[in-house]
Design an enzyme around this catalytic site. Structure first.
Site, PDB file in Angstrom:
ATOM      1  N   ASP A 288     -25.057 -16.103  34.711  1.00  0.00           N
ATOM      2  CA  ASP A 288     -23.776 -15.441  34.492  1.00  0.00           C
ATOM      3  C   ASP A 288     -23.967 -14.501  33.295  1.00  0.00           C
ATOM      4  OD1 ASP A 288     -21.213 -14.544  34.627  1.00  0.00           O
ATOM      5  OD2 ASP A 288     -20.302 -16.519  34.791  1.00  0.00           O
TER       6      ASP A 288
HETATM    7  C1  BGC Z   1     -18.065 -13.840  35.156  1.00  0.00           C
HETATM    8  C2  BGC Z   1     -18.687 -13.768  36.529  1.00  0.00           C
HETATM    9  C3  BGC Z   1     -18.895 -12.335  36.917  1.00  0.00           C
HETATM   10  C4  BGC Z   1     -19.736 -11.657  35.851  1.00  0.00           C
HETATM   11  C5  BGC Z   1     -20.069 -10.209  36.167  1.00  0.00           C
HETATM   12  C6  BGC Z   1     -18.802 -12.999  34.146  1.00  0.00           C
HETATM   13  O1  BGC Z   1     -18.148 -12.934  32.931  1.00  0.00           O
HETATM   14  O2  BGC Z   1     -18.017 -15.190  34.757  1.00  0.00           O
HETATM   15  O3  BGC Z   1     -17.871 -14.421  37.461  1.00  0.00           O
HETATM   16  O4  BGC Z   1     -19.486 -12.255  38.169  1.00  0.00           O
HETATM   17  O5  BGC Z   1     -19.047 -11.692  34.624  1.00  0.00           O
HETATM   18  O6  BGC Z   1     -19.002  -9.398  36.036  1.00  0.00           O
END
Ligand code: BGC
Length: 739
Positions: A288
């Site tokens: 993530d």
């Molecule tokens: C979120 C994810 C997301 C990623 C990319 C993160 O902060 O937890 O769900 O896919 O950002 O935008």
């Protein structure tokens, strides 16, 4: 162009890995992500503004703004990018990668396409309330068509986090509290995004996230620690991911949280033993945003460098961040702290997905014309309206107040969400635009007769103390009905939007109380991204329509329900608590030794009910359904068999309607305490007035098991109770034995 066959691409992958420098290999395991700065699709001017107001540092600005890192692409240092939106822009960058970099490896462009692209569909929590996996597959398919036309190859969806805590803002992004339903929906959404053939121009890679148990943070606070038994992990939180793997999901995202002390991003047991070993996942895992570096903040690694080593060795293939792997891997690979074979394996997995997608043969999958034609087309809007009305849950309908007649003299539409486009889109509607939205007010105006007077008054803001309640009451007091649209803004749910209190925010409840005093019928339309605590509304409103956040067709879909062009059929996938103090609350809780009863020393509260306000599976219709004649094909069944469960369902009302017939099971005595009820089957049927249908649901006995202390899945012999009914609280009951 010839598509590479599997054998062919495995050889080409080996050849590429042989030719790649260390820097090029590290390039493949890096996903450059402007999302860290909230810079999705920003123009250089917008970036400059962010720099000026101090939202990003000069160094960060410098990094993002180098013409989308053209030089690094040219040097083969970027394998994937997040946040590049638009056919022209992505093709331009792809051209540099394919034609100007030494090995010509195409870039993978990713984006959070969570519930539609420009055609924004209902938030995932809402869609799940339709209990229609096929339709959810279709909305994911449409999202894939639009996103791929805009140059996107990869969505960071579906979110598969089971969650039982309405305080957690990201309940909006998932399929609710039930593992069985969430697993079916997981497979549908994966199949929708990826289509039959990953190499089709209209398919995008899905990403099962957030692996795993991110939906169970302590206190419902986003990013917080998760502490749970391994059995609960395997019984409740992992199955949707297993279902996604079985459906062929190409990528998985590791979660921010730790589980029992080990961050998911560096968790070898989860990433390698379970995901690849037990489930047979053959795609790649991305972190993530910044989660590798954050392992050092967790204190699980002494410094970022060590976190990178732990992550890649645990089985994490790609780093979604501005520089963790990129900066920390080279020296550790050079001095042998990390074996190059570990990196090769990660690169191999990523290249394999790029080959499967056909990117080497067909790196430019779209162009401007296609993009303009596909996005927000009428066909997509039609599906959006249908999905939206099927996502609505009718919670109360006293005296059959709804549906309303279209020829009423005067309708008062009030509330801060009544004439509001932005907040109908919900969280993560990155390319959605408020001007695409049919607001609830315009949907109502469109639906009623031309001589019906529709007056609108905002009443108050969503949050804060600003109000004009007195004026609103004056406007509404001579109407035939008041439709009050209240709830949450889009920003109040989603990531980093946990709430300590899940009542209506601001002055909205006060507004409703004043409206109630007028004595006029009060229809409350809720717009929200999570279950809310609404005991006063439940007691006092004439009707309650839970509409969640329904996307671009919100107003039309809600008008369809309010005026009876569509008979609501949605059922809750998340329990509505009576009070935030009950949270986490869910229907499938283990049986206690002292179930709530009349005497003091039982499992309850002294100052409020133990029961929720509206249980899982609950939802009304404009007609009534009567259940009778439940029967089982056998009373004794073996573990590998199937039980046929039948029940007569009759539409006893005046209009046709759909009913979601639900089947629950309780394992009465087992070697582990079992949930009081667990959903194990359902069927959505349509019945005309007076029509009776014998509904049969096949129960696979093998699904009645759980994980023992050694994480072996077991189905135990003995007595089971079985219920068939309209929700998790009511229903007919029978029993059978597994022998
Ligand atoms: C979120 C994810 C997301 C990623 C990319 C993160 O902060 O937890 O769900 O896919 O950002 O935008």
């Amino acid at each position: 162009m010839n598509k590479s066959s599997k054998k062919d691409y495995e050889i080409r992958i080996d050849e590429l890995i042989y030719k790649m420098t260390l820097a090029e290999k590290i390039g493949q395991v890096v996903q450059l992500s402007p999302s860290l700065f909230g810079a999705f699709g920003l123009t250089p001017d917008e970036l400059i503004e962010k720099l000026v107001i101090g939202e990003i540092s000069p160094e960060e600005f410098e990094k993002i703004d180098r013409n989308y890192h053209e030089d690094e692409i040219r040097q083969g240092l970027i394998g994937a990018m997040g946040g590049v939106i638009g056919a022209e822009k992505s093709n331009e960058l792809q051209k540099i990668a394919v034609e100007e970099s030494r090995l010509g490896i195409p870039i993978l462009f990713g984006l959070d396409v969570i519930h539609g692209f420009r055609t924004v569909f209902p938030i995932p929590l809402a869609e799940a309330c339709s209990w229609e996996p096929e339709l959810m597959r279709e909305t994911a398919r449409i999202a894939a068509k639009e996103a791929s036309a805009a140059g996107i190859h990869w969505t960071f969806a579906p979110m598969l986090d089971v969650s039982r805590d309405a305080r957690w803002g990201r309940v909006a992004e998932g399929a609710g509290e039930d593992t069985f339903l969430a697993s079916i929906i997981a497979a549908s959404r994966v199949k929708g995004f990826q289509g039959e053939d990953l190499s089709s121009d209209e398919s995008i890679l899905a990403c099962a996230k957030h692996y795993v148990a991110y939906g169970a943070p302590v206190g419902g606070r986003d990013y917080n620690t998760v502490d749970m038994s391994l059995q609960a992990l395997h019984d409740i939180y992992l199955p949707p991911f297993e279902a996604a793997v079985q459906a062929g999901v190409a990528t998985v995202m590791s979660a921010f949280n730790d589980i029992n002390g080990v961050p998911c991003t560096t968790n070898k047991y989860l990433l390698t033993d379970v995901l690849r070993g037990m489930y047979g996942f053959d795609g790649f895992v991305v972190s993530d945003a910044n989660s590798v570096a954050e392992c050092a903040i967790h204190g699980y690694a002494e410094a970022r460098k060590e976190a990178s080593k732990k992550a890649i060795e645990a089985g994490l293939d790609m780093d979604m961040s501005k520089g963790t792997f990129a900066e920390d891997l080279p020296s550790q690979l050079e001095d042998g702290t990390i074996s190059e074979e570990v990196l090769n394996e990660a690169v191999r997995r990523i290249l394999r997905v790029k080959f499967k997608m056909g990117l080497f043969d067909n790196p430019y999958r779209t162009d401007k014309d296609k993009e303009e034609k596909v996005i927000l087309c009428n066909e997509h809007l039609k599906v959006a309206r249908d999905m939206a009305r099927r996502s609505i849950v009718l919670l109360k309908n006293e005296n059959e107040m709804l549906p309303l007649k279209k020829n009423l003299k005067k309708i008062a539409v009030v509330g801060p969400l009544a004439d509001n486009g932005t907040d109908m889109l919900g969280t993560w509607a990155i390319v959605g635009r408020s001007e695409d939205v049919v607001t609830i007010l315009s949907g109502i105006k469109e639906a009623v007769d031309s001589d019906t007077e529709v007056v609108y008054s905002k009443g108050c803001e969503i949050e804060g103390d600003k109000e004009e309640i007195k004026k609103t009451i004056e406007d509404a007091s001579d109407s035939d009905v008041i439709i009050a649209v209240v709830g949450e803004s889009s920003e109040m749910s989603g990531e980093a939007a946990s709430r300590i209190d899940i009542n209506l925010p601001g002055k909205q409840l006060e507004l409703l109380k004043e409206l109630h005093k007028t004595g006029k019928p009060l229809v409350v339309v809720l717009v929200n991204g999570r279950p809310l605590s609404i005991p006063w509304i439940s007691e006092n409103a004439t009707a309650i329509v839970e509409s969640w956040q329904l996307g671009v067709q919100s107003g039309n879909a809600i008008a369809d329900v309010l005026f009876g062009d569509y008979n609501p059929s949605g059922k809750l996938v998340s329990t509505f608590p009576y009070s935030v103090g009950q949270v986490p609350i869910y229907y499938n809780h283990p049986m206690t030794g002292r179930p709530a009863g009349k005497i003091k020393f039982t499992s309850k509260y002294i100052d409020g009910p133990a029961e929720p306000l509206y249980p899982f599976g609950f939802g009304l219709s404009y007609t009534n359904f009567e259940y009778s004649n439940m029967s089982l094909s056998a009373n004794k069944v073996t573990k590998d068999s199937k039980l046929k469960v039948s029940v007569d369902v009759k539409n006893t009302g005046k209009v046709q309607g759909e009913e979601i017939v639900q089947l629950y099971v309780y394992d009465v005595v087992a070697s582990r305490v079992r949930p009081v009820k667990e959903l194990k089957g359902f069927k959505k049927i349509m019945l005309k007035p007076g029509q009776l249908e014998t509904v049969s649901i096949e129960l696979d006995i093998n699904t009645l098991g759980f994980h023992d202390e050694n994480m072996n899945y077991v189905v135990e012999e003995g007595l089971f109770k079985i219920y068939v009914g309209p929700n998790s609280r009511e229903g007919l009951e029978e029993e059978f034995y597994v022998i």
